[in-house]
Design an enzyme around this catalytic site. Structure first.
Site, PDB file in Angstrom:
ATOM      1  N   PRO A  92      66.349  40.159  21.191  1.00  0.00           N
ATOM      2  CA  PRO A  92      65.914  39.045  22.045  1.00  0.00           C
ATOM      3  C   PRO A  92      67.107  38.309  22.657  1.00  0.00           C
ATOM      4  O   PRO A  92      66.947  37.582  23.632  1.00  0.00           O
ATOM      5  CB  PRO A  92      65.120  38.144  21.102  1.00  0.00           C
ATOM      6  CG  PRO A  92      65.462  38.584  19.721  1.00  0.00           C
ATOM      7  CD  PRO A  92      65.921  40.000  19.802  1.00  0.00           C
ATOM      8  N   GLU A 119      66.852  39.710  10.923  1.00  0.00           N
ATOM      9  CA  GLU A 119      67.570  38.865  11.888  1.00  0.00           C
ATOM     10  C   GLU A 119      68.525  39.678  12.760  1.00  0.00           C
ATOM     11  O   GLU A 119      69.364  39.123  13.459  1.00  0.00           O
ATOM     12  CB  GLU A 119      68.331  37.754  11.158  1.00  0.00           C
ATOM     13  CG  GLU A 119      67.435  36.781  10.389  1.00  0.00           C
ATOM     14  CD  GLU A 119      66.467  36.028  11.287  1.00  0.00           C
ATOM     15  OE1 GLU A 119      66.917  35.484  12.314  1.00  0.00           O
ATOM     16  OE2 GLU A 119      65.270  35.999  10.967  1.00  0.00           O
ATOM     17  N   ARG A 161      58.858  57.383  33.046  1.00  0.00           N
ATOM     18  CA  ARG A 161      58.084  57.587  34.274  1.00  0.00           C
ATOM     19  C   ARG A 161      58.967  57.725  35.502  1.00  0.00           C
ATOM     20  O   ARG A 161      58.504  58.113  36.569  1.00  0.00           O
ATOM     21  CB  ARG A 161      57.025  56.490  34.457  1.00  0.00           C
ATOM     22  CG  ARG A 161      57.569  55.114  34.675  1.00  0.00           C
ATOM     23  CD  ARG A 161      56.471  54.067  34.629  1.00  0.00           C
ATOM     24  NE  ARG A 161      55.626  54.091  35.828  1.00  0.00           N
ATOM     25  CZ  ARG A 161      55.980  53.587  37.008  1.00  0.00           C
ATOM     26  NH1 ARG A 161      57.171  53.050  37.168  1.00  0.00           N
ATOM     27  NH2 ARG A 161      55.151  53.626  38.024  1.00  0.00           N
ATOM     28  N   ASP A 176      55.673  50.354  43.611  1.00  0.00           N
ATOM     29  CA  ASP A 176      55.616  49.572  42.373  1.00  0.00           C
ATOM     30  C   ASP A 176      56.155  48.172  42.603  1.00  0.00           C
ATOM     31  O   ASP A 176      57.148  47.998  43.294  1.00  0.00           O
ATOM     32  CB  ASP A 176      56.520  50.175  41.286  1.00  0.00           C
ATOM     33  CG  ASP A 176      55.962  51.443  40.689  1.00  0.00           C
ATOM     34  OD1 ASP A 176      54.815  51.783  41.009  1.00  0.00           O
ATOM     35  OD2 ASP A 176      56.690  52.063  39.907  1.00  0.00           O
TER      36      ASP A 176
HETATM   37 CL1  6GU Z   1      64.302  43.838  22.409  1.00  0.00          CL
HETATM   38  N1  6GU Z   1      63.542  42.580  20.229  1.00  0.00           N
HETATM   39  C1  6GU Z   1      62.935  41.579  19.600  1.00  0.00           C
HETATM   40  N2  6GU Z   1      62.910  41.574  18.253  1.00  0.00           N
HETATM   41  N3  6GU Z   1      62.332  40.575  20.216  1.00  0.00           N
HETATM   42  C2  6GU Z   1      62.341  40.616  21.536  1.00  0.00           C
HETATM   43  C3  6GU Z   1      62.955  41.633  22.271  1.00  0.00           C
HETATM   44  C4  6GU Z   1      63.563  42.616  21.578  1.00  0.00           C
HETATM   45  N4  6GU Z   1      62.808  41.372  23.580  1.00  0.00           N
HETATM   46  C5  6GU Z   1      62.128  40.247  23.637  1.00  0.00           C
HETATM   47  N5  6GU Z   1      61.838  39.785  22.427  1.00  0.00           N
END
Ligand code: 6GU
Length: 273
Positions: A92, A119, A161, A176
């Protein structure tokens, strides 16, 4: 394209056997290798995580299993003739995964994904492999998942894709949303199919008219309408030279006007359609 995925939940990647990605694998266009990270643990409990240095909540994935796993995956890939791998680390706190990045990754011969739980992975693992191969730390959106496996499914589908021959029709991704080109940077508008009347609901007349020019114009206006409503940031970001006279008319009706620099912004008093 070769794809290696190292995870503590290989079963989470089962959807890679289905639909477009599953077919690409069956046709030999995508060569997926799934690995269980715990295969590279040596203790009775197959430990992959430990408490964070410096304290704090949660657990951190250990260097040992990841280092051994990635060394072996890299060696086996090189042995079987693959070259120029890129490491994709879903997190994230990564850079946003976009259509542009999907296209870039689709041009690579070999991707290695390292979805993490807890984590995240001890920083030294990423730092170590970044000295050997390109590393992309990527996030799929502004929310937090319990692990990177779902993100791997998302990125794999977006990449697969785009591989040559995977979509039946080469035209299929030209329009797209987010594809570079004609309808660049606009969301796609609504679509319809048979029957022409369903529960009293008809189909816009123009789509049944056979007038290709008018149909293209209607689709463009619907794309503008939908983008202005759902993603005003995309309109603001658009190069104004991408808007023709009718685009400007449509945007004006929706409450948008060119600012002195030419880019469009929405008049604050404009009402929702
Ligand atoms: Cl790639 N991993 C995690 N754990 N949470 C996320 C993410 C990735 N992308 C957005 N939220």
């Amino acid at each position: 394209m070769r794809l290696d995925i190292v995870t503590i939940f290989p079963e989470y990647l089962e959807p890679l056997n289905v639909s477009l990605v599953g077919k690409a694998r069956a046709r030999g266009q995508l060569d997926v290798h799934l690995h269980d990270l715990r295969d590279w643990t040596h203790d009775r409990h197959s430990t992959v995580d430990d408490t964070p240095y410096g304290g704090g909540p949660g657990m951190v994935m250990k260097t040992g299993p990841w280092g051994e796993a990635l060394d072996e995956v890299l060696a086996s890939g090189y042995e079987s003739g693959a070259c120029a791998p890129a490491l994709v680390v879903p997190t994230p706190s990564g850079r946003p995964f976009t259509q542009e990045l999907a296209a870039e990754l689709a041009g690579q011969p070999w991707l290695i994904f390292t979805p993490a739980r807890y984590e995240g992975i001890d920083r030294r693992v990423v730092d170590e492999y970044a000295t050997r191969i390109p590393v992309h730390e990527l996030s799929i959106g502004d929310y937090v998942l319990a692990g990177g496996e779902a993100a791997v499914l998302v990125m794999t589908e977006a990449v697969a894709r785009l591989l040559p021959g995977v979509l039946g029709n080469a035209e299929s991704h030209r329009d797209d949303s987010f594809a570079p080109g004609a309808m660049a940077d606009l969301l796609e508008g609504p679509v319809y199919t048979k029957p022409p009347l369903w529960r009293g609901r008809g189909v816009p007349d123009v789509l049944l008219s056979g007038h290709h020019g008018r149909i293209a114009r209607w689709r463009r206006d619907e794309a503008l309408r939908r983008t202005a409503r759902h993603r005003p940031d995309l309109i603001e970001r658009c190069d104004p030279s991408a808007f023709d006279r009718k685009d400007r008319e449509t945007l004006s009706v929706l409450g948008w006007a060119p600012s002195p620099d030419g880019r469009f912004w929405r008049r604050p008093q404009a009402v929702e359609e």
